[in-house]
Design an enzyme around this catalytic site. Sequence first.
Site, mmCIF file in Angstrom:
data_model
loop_
_atom_site.group_PDB
_atom_site.id
_atom_site.type_symbol
_atom_site.label_atom_id
_atom_site.label_comp_id
_atom_site.label_asym_id
_atom_site.label_seq_id
_atom_site.Cartn_x
_atom_site.Cartn_y
_atom_site.Cartn_z
ATOM 1 N N ARG A 1 0.823 -1.198 0.000
ATOM 2 C CA ARG A 1 0.000 0.000 0.000
ATOM 3 C C ARG A 1 0.867 1.261 0.000
ATOM 4 N NH1 ARG A 1 -1.939 1.083 4.241
ATOM 5 N NH2 ARG A 1 -0.896 -0.431 5.573
ATOM 6 N N LYS B 1 -8.136 -2.766 1.725
ATOM 7 C CA LYS B 1 -7.975 -1.937 2.916
ATOM 8 C C LYS B 1 -8.756 -0.630 2.804
ATOM 9 C CE LYS B 1 -5.457 -4.566 5.518
ATOM 10 N NZ LYS B 1 -6.101 -5.236 6.675
ATOM 11 N N HIS C 1 -9.510 -4.888 13.489
ATOM 12 C CA HIS C 1 -8.456 -5.505 12.688
ATOM 13 C C HIS C 1 -7.980 -6.732 13.455
ATOM 14 C CE1 HIS C 1 -4.316 -5.122 10.535
ATOM 15 N NE2 HIS C 1 -5.153 -5.848 9.827
ATOM 16 N N SER D 1 1.515 -7.135 11.924
ATOM 17 C CA SER D 1 2.182 -8.065 11.022
ATOM 18 C C SER D 1 3.334 -8.782 11.725
ATOM 19 C CB SER D 1 2.709 -7.313 9.798
ATOM 20 O OG SER D 1 3.359 -8.180 8.922
ATOM 21 N N LYS E 1 -1.029 -13.652 13.955
ATOM 22 C CA LYS E 1 -2.490 -13.512 13.955
ATOM 23 C C LYS E 1 -3.164 -14.558 13.065
ATOM 24 C CE LYS E 1 -3.876 -9.621 12.175
ATOM 25 N NZ LYS E 1 -4.619 -9.779 10.903
ATOM 26 N N THR E 2 -2.687 -14.698 11.838
ATOM 27 C CA THR E 2 -3.299 -15.652 10.906
ATOM 28 C C THR E 2 -2.973 -17.086 11.300
ATOM 29 O OG1 THR E 2 -3.232 -14.070 9.077
ATOM 30 C CG2 THR E 2 -3.394 -16.382 8.500
ATOM 31 N N ASP F 1 -8.808 -11.507 9.252
ATOM 32 C CA ASP F 1 -8.247 -10.149 9.224
ATOM 33 C C ASP F 1 -9.185 -9.023 9.666
ATOM 34 O OD1 ASP F 1 -5.987 -8.494 8.677
ATOM 35 O OD2 ASP F 1 -6.928 -7.856 6.814
ATOM 36 N N ARG G 1 2.220 -12.133 -1.658
ATOM 37 C CA ARG G 1 0.874 -12.348 -1.116
ATOM 38 C C ARG G 1 0.089 -13.358 -1.945
ATOM 39 N NH1 ARG G 1 -1.165 -9.714 3.718
ATOM 40 N NH2 ARG G 1 0.282 -8.012 4.157
#
Length: 527
Positions: A54, A196, A215, A233, A237-238, A252, A316
């Site tokens: 981004r 996003k 988030h 990041s 988390k994932t 997410d 990604r």
Amino acid sequence: MSELTAAELGLKSVGKVFYNLSYDELFEHEVKNQEGKLAANGTMMVDTGKFTGRSPKDKYFVKQDPSKQNIAWGTINQRISVDFFDELYNKVINYLSGKDIYVTDGYSGANPSTRRQVRFVTEIAWQSHFVKNMFIRPDSAGLENFAPDFTVYNAAGYSNKRWEEMGLNSDVFVIFNIEKRVAIIGGTWYGGEMKKGIFTMMNYWLPLNKILSMHCSANVGKEGDVCLFFGLSGTGKTTLSTDASRKLIGDDEHGWDDDGIFNFEGGCYAKCIDLSPASEPEIFNAIRRDALLENVVYDEDGIIDYSSKDKTENTRVSYPIHHIDNFEPSLRAGHPKNIIFLTCDAFGVLPPVSKLSKEQAMYYFLSGYTAKVAGTERGVTEPTAAFSACFGEAFLPLHPTAYAKLLGEKMEKHNVNAYLVNTGWVGGGYGVGERMSIKATRACINAILDGSILNAEFDQTRFFKLNIPKELPGVDSKLLNPRNSWADQEAFDRTANKLAGMFIQNFKKYIDEDNHDFDFTKAGPQV
């Protein structure tokens, strides 16, 4: 082909309109248009050009009533005038008019009573593929009655030549006009701007209606117990929310309303760097036909080198959530039983797991702490503390305390337990200690999920005043109190005192003499 007219799409004219193509049709267009390459397993691979992430410094909101009263203006939420927006909007419309375009309609939000209907207008097939993966896909009846609440015009191939005259950051722009209910994108091909961008808008709309936007990832157990995982990041988390014994709600973005937790999305957007079937089998196996890989390195046979950073470290993959075997089809569940704040502490002073009071939960939610490891050209260097309010400051149009207030209210109403889990270093900071093993972290998570941690005897750390279990099955007791795992305990005290000072300095921006509701300094670390 679609019968949508130029007027219905907000354009001056159109060529062919490819409307909500199926995955097979999108695949055919990507191949025909030579938009990407095929991986050996049949997954489409695309490059996003010079932008492989981004462009946060190129994101703007139009400053106008009434939304300007709600937005927290600053370096995160930059303003642009109505006149400059109108000029760029007209340029984008002119750029897209007359072209063959791809129109994709999707929902943001799995709760029908609060979801938003979003239309994406793009000029290439793979960007249509990306949003088809990421957003909730309407059925035929939903498409027949689709009425966009918000439209994204992605003119990736158009750059703003007048950016310096307008006082903008570069020729790239991602601009939100809340009153006009549109966003325009130019100068960047990176698909994540669309994902996003709508998350940012959900973070504007929902809290104003007393719905918390978050988030975080979320999963649910067989007994209906929901757990939320917040984390920046690299904190896990994932990975930690993907659990073979629990159904994945989403990885997410979620909302929390009077009915419970709901996913905003219909897909996942995972990092691929160093991906392997051993470390993350669910994500690895999700990479197949209908998934979309970005910026990965591959050989002439389409074999991917997931360890390569030659293009970017931010490789990604997007894929529909049903590519994960154990997912919750409704993308919804009840109110959370547990909330886990994940942090990767490279200073090595935070405990593997701590039980938080409501006040401490507010403090660590607003702090949004993790640590980044600096470059190592001259050997090991000091870690850098990173604070991102609510674990997602870049996507918060409102003041962070608006989200913290809602979190506190919902935690209290539904009697939710909160924990801080450190997936970073133990026995010393980066370069001295070791990274917490995934096995030990899983043991901490499992103790939270099965409730056994509540039966533990707790101690309190010195600087951060965190309540830590003295013993926990599957975790070396010496690790539970991080000071005991350091060979040099005086060095631990100095480091802990230093990090505590960073927390205190960062939190000063939330202390308002006229708003004592958010003076949670007593719940934070002390020096």
